[in-house]
Design an enzyme around this catalytic site. Structure first.
Site, PDB file in Angstrom:
ATOM      1  CE  LYS A 158       4.871   5.353   2.194  1.00 36.86           C
ATOM      2  NZ  LYS A 158       3.502   5.455   1.703  1.00 36.86           N
ATOM      3  CE  LYS A 160       1.631  -2.147   1.639  1.00 40.59           C
ATOM      4  NZ  LYS A 160       1.831  -0.887   0.885  1.00 40.59           N
ATOM      5  CG  ASP A 185       2.829   3.202  -1.010  1.00 40.41           C
ATOM      6  OD1 ASP A 185       3.542   4.079  -0.522  1.00 40.41           O
ATOM      7  OD2 ASP A 185       1.823   2.761  -0.420  1.00 40.41           O
ATOM      8  CD  GLU A 186      -1.372   3.347  -1.292  1.00 39.58           C
ATOM      9  OE1 GLU A 186      -0.567   2.665  -0.631  1.00 39.58           O
ATOM     10  OE2 GLU A 186      -1.484   4.569  -1.165  1.00 39.58           O
ATOM     11  CG  HIS A 239      -2.934  -1.471   0.303  1.00 40.26           C
ATOM     12  ND1 HIS A 239      -3.880  -0.481   0.274  1.00 40.26           N
ATOM     13  CD2 HIS A 239      -1.864  -0.926   0.916  1.00 40.26           C
ATOM     14  CE1 HIS A 239      -3.400   0.623   0.817  1.00 40.26           C
ATOM     15  NE2 HIS A 239      -2.185   0.386   1.225  1.00 40.26           N
ATOM     16  CG  HIS A 279      -2.767  -2.715   5.080  1.00 42.38           C
ATOM     17  ND1 HIS A 279      -1.891  -1.678   5.225  1.00 42.38           N
ATOM     18  CD2 HIS A 279      -2.175  -3.576   4.226  1.00 42.38           C
ATOM     19  CE1 HIS A 279      -0.811  -1.882   4.484  1.00 42.38           C
ATOM     20  NE2 HIS A 279      -0.965  -3.037   3.859  1.00 42.38           N
ATOM     21  CE  LYS A 319      -0.482   7.632   6.049  1.00 37.14           C
ATOM     22  NZ  LYS A 319       0.594   7.765   5.066  1.00 37.14           N
ATOM     23  CB  SER A 364       0.424  -0.027   7.659  1.00 40.71           C
ATOM     24  OG  SER A 364       0.852   0.856   6.661  1.00 40.71           O
ATOM     25  CD  GLN A 408       4.367   0.153   5.725  1.00 35.85           C
ATOM     26  OE1 GLN A 408       5.544   0.403   5.458  1.00 35.85           O
ATOM     27  NE2 GLN A 408       3.463   1.094   5.933  1.00 35.85           N
TER      28      GLN A 408
END
Ligand code: CAP
Ligand code: MG
Length: 435
Positions: free
Chosen positions: A158, A184, A186-187, A276, A309, A316, A358, A380
């Site tokens: 991030k 990992k 990110d998507e 993902h 996932h 969140k 995650s 994750q």
């Protein structure tokens, strides 16, 4: 069909047969059907079974008894819940796009339904045999790391996009030496101008090797190869040449043909696939219309991803606890018992998929994650690692400390008394459940 039949304008109700008993090789779908106003439940159900198998809006002079045997049969209607059986010959073995174009295609747009949800699917033994399933499965992934008795840990860089390849690789090194097994992508990180795919892979795997030497522990990297299919296959080969063990793919934005092609390539390359599911909530979130994540997960397991996932229930992103647990069972179980709105499914030796939890996780939530999922889970933690006040290495260490505490049954507060990284994480986030 004789002349008077030809004058009939429709034959939808021919696809509804409560006396039908599914054959062992029928594919079965559980739908939630809400008819449009003015349409009876039977009429709506007939339209769903017709349009998803061989019918259309009117009778046909081209129909023969031979072709009628390909008709789907709606054989159980309980309230809004409907089971439809599809004969095996309706499908091309091993062709997931074609199967879904049939059972999950035009029907969602029919005027006759106000809402329609594809809730679950029961794959038949012969159809199951025509797909690869996971190459590694949970045991194979655990063997890769030599970790048998605890969850694996992962972190995603991030900000999710924006780092250079060098910054990305260095941050990965920090997380690996901090104690996390899996880095990992990110998507939405692929091969952007400032973070070229090849440079990122080469640099990150070199620093992964260094982290392994320094820690004496296996480390790996979920490298996002999401792209046009031929390019994905090229990138998978590159990952293999550079010594990687995994590829990551956004299964819903590349589509099932892309996932199947990648699965074929990864069989030859011996690479594990991390799936993902970005984009799923566009059609899985509303309980009355679309397709459930349970059904998507069963498609993904059959096509053959190794990690998927499944949500957190407490993080969140919205997914109720019982749904997340049903997802975990659907992708790890060998024989799923049928229960409310879930079809029984024998997986006939298809390997279990490693569930990944995650989305909004941080060290303070890890004990609840363990009590919910047990040990066969990949945890994750993205923002919960890179938002740590002392940096990513400390963030990774705090994740591992929280995991160790949870497995030992020690409270995090107590464990944090002698562990600075965990203490600082708890000072920042405590036990907050992000919205
Ligand atoms: C999590 C994540 C994942 C989501 C995907 C993100 O980051 O990287 O993509 O978990 O949702 O981009 O939000 P954080 P799901 O750890 O910082 O939240 O796992 O439900 O498919
Ligand atoms: Mg992400």
């Amino acid at each position: 069909m004789n002349w008077s039949d030809n004058m009939k304008t429709e034959w939808y109700l021919d696809f509804v047969d409560p006396s039908y008993r599914p054959a062992r090789e029928d594919l079965i779908v559980l739908f939630r059907v809400e008819p449009a106003s003015g349409i009876s439940m039977r009429e709506a159900v007939g339209r769903v079974a017709s349009e998803s198998s061989i019918g259309t809006w009117t009778t046909l002079t081209t129909m023969t008894p031979e072709k009628r045997r390909l008709m789907a049969k709606a054989y159980e209607i309980k309230g809004r819940w409907v089971k439809v059986a599809y004969p095996l010959d309706l499908f091309e073995a091993g062709n997931m796009p074609q199967v879904l174009s049939s059972i999950a295609g035009n029907i969602f747009g029919m005027k006759a339904v106000k809402n329609l949800r594809f809730e679950d699917v029961r794959w038949s033994p012969k159809l199951i045999k025509s797909f690869r399933g996971p190459q590694f499965g949970i045991d194979g992934i655990r063997k890769l790391f030599g970790v048998r008795d605890r969850p694996l840990t992962a972190t995603v860089m991030k900000p999710k996009v924006g780092m250079s390849s060098e910054e990305h690789a260095r941050a990965g090194y920090e997380a690996w030496v901090g104690g996390i097994e899996l880095l990992k992508d990110d998507e939405n990180l692929a091969g952007q101008r400032f973070n070229q795919f090849e440079r990122r892979v080469t640099r990150s795997l070199k620093l992964r090797d260094r982290a392994e030497r320094e820690t004496g522990k296996r480390k790996s990297y979920l490298i996002n190869v999401t792209a046009e299919t031929r390019e994905m296959l090229r990138r998978a080969k590159f990952v293999k040449e550079q010594g990687g063990e995994y590829v990551m793919v956004d299964i819903l934005t590349v589509g099932w043909a892309g996932v199947q092609s990648l699965r074929e390539e990864c069989e030859d390359l011996g690479l594990a696939i991390h799936a993902h599911r970005a984009f799923h909530a566009a059609f899985t979130r509303k309980r009355e219309h679309g397709m459930s994540m349970l059904a998507v997960a069963k498609v993904a397991r059959l096509v053959g991803i190794d990690q998927l996932h499944i949500g957190t229930a407490i993080g969140k992103l919205e997914t109720p606890r019982e749904e997340v647990l049903a997802l975990q069972e659907a992708i790890t179980g060998r024989n799923i018992k049928g229960k409310k709105h879930i079809l029984a499914q024998g997986w006939d030796g298809i390997k279990p998929v490693f569930p990944v939890t995650s989305g909004g996780l941080h060290p303070g939530l890890i004990p609840e994650i363990i009590s919910m999922f047990g040990k066969d889970i990949v945890i994750q933690v993205g923002g919960g690692t890179w938002g740590h006040p002392l940096g990513g290495r400390a963030g990774a260490a705090a994740v591992r400390q929280a995991l160790d505490a949870a497995l030992k049954g020690v409270s995090l507060d107590e464990y944090a008394e002698t562990r600075k990284e965990l203490r600082v994480a708890l000072e920042k986030w405590g036990y907050v459940k992000p919205k």
